[in-house]
Design a protein around this motif. Structure first.
Motif: not given
Ligand code: ZN
Length: 257
Positions: A95-105
């Protein structure tokens, strides 16, 4: 987003490793044990697990679900938590890809898996997870979605709604219906996901709780006491909201345009 096989593999392996750590958290946190030392031991014979016994899922399968020394059965819960965590991590990557938001989620998702398992087993949602979670959710929202405003409203709305329901139930029934742990847990969900997804979480968890509660009552012919703890439904609903909440909100608001 485009799926990169390397990234997907890293996220899946990270999920297995974090799931293995969550097994320790789930087992020791409610019992007040240290999360770091001592290393894992067989509950039956005290055999200290070596590195070869600690490979997620693989060790369990290789040893046929038994202790290497005394052959006592090891709960299927251990590989299950590892596999579920890996699956939830991969779903978030998709869903989020390789992004900073992925780390948080991913951090959020790992917390939900731990809260689910601890509430299921002990009917407990430890402050040691929900309160730091609340703080991390707020700080992350300073830089990332949902943004600090929606995060703050989400925290207050999520905690506030369950607190009010708990108060109302207490005055009406004269007994505790909603634990303080549920209040802090939904406040944490709000801090991470924002107020819109708190609504999604509340609706999903209530519907799922009501449906499963009715099934359990019908099957067991018992009272509401047999129902699963509400935190387990909150955890599943919050994971759905984290993954698909935005789409659900967009679809729902689109209905009334
Ligand atoms: Zn043993």
């Amino acid at each position: 987003m485009t799926v990169q096989p390397i990234e997907l593999t890293i996220v899946a392996l990270l999920g297995l490793a974090i799931g293995s750590f969550l097994n320790v958290v789930i087992h020791r946190l409610p019992r007040g044990g240290s999360l770091i030392s001592p290393g894992s031991r067989c509950p039956s014979c005290g055999y200290a697990l070596g590195p070869a016994d600690n490979i997620p899922v693989v060790s369990y399968l290789a040893l046929g679900g038994r202790c290497r020394r005394c052959r006592a059965r090891i709960g299927v819960r251990y590989p299950l938590v590892e596999l579920v965590t890996a699956a939830v991590f991969v779903a978030h990557y998709l869903v989020f890809g390789w992004t900073p938001l992925l780390a948080v989620r991913l951090l959020f998702a790992a917390s939900m898996v731990a809260l689910f398992a601890i509430d299921l087993e002990h009917h407990l949602l430890p402050d040691a997870i929900t309160l730091p979670g609340l703080g991390v959710g707020l700080v992350a929202s300073l830089f990332l979605p949902p943004g600090i405003r929606d995060s703050l409203i989400g925290m207050l709305a999520g905690g506030g709604v369950l607190w009010l329901i708990g108060e109302a139930y207490y005055r009406y029934a004269g007994e505790e219906g909603m634990g303080g742990g549920d209040v802090k847990m939904l406040a944490m969900v709000g801090a991470f996901l924002g107020w819109q997804l708190v609504i999604v979480t509340l609706v999903f968890s209530s519907v799922a709780g009501a449906v499963i509660g009715m099934i359990v009552i019908a099957v067991k012919r018992g009272g509401m006491k047999y129902a699963l703890p509400y935190g387990t439904f909150l955890a599943i609903a919050a994971l759905v909201a984290s993954l698909y909440g935005e789409q659900i909100v967009r679809w729902y608001t689109g209905l009334y345009r």
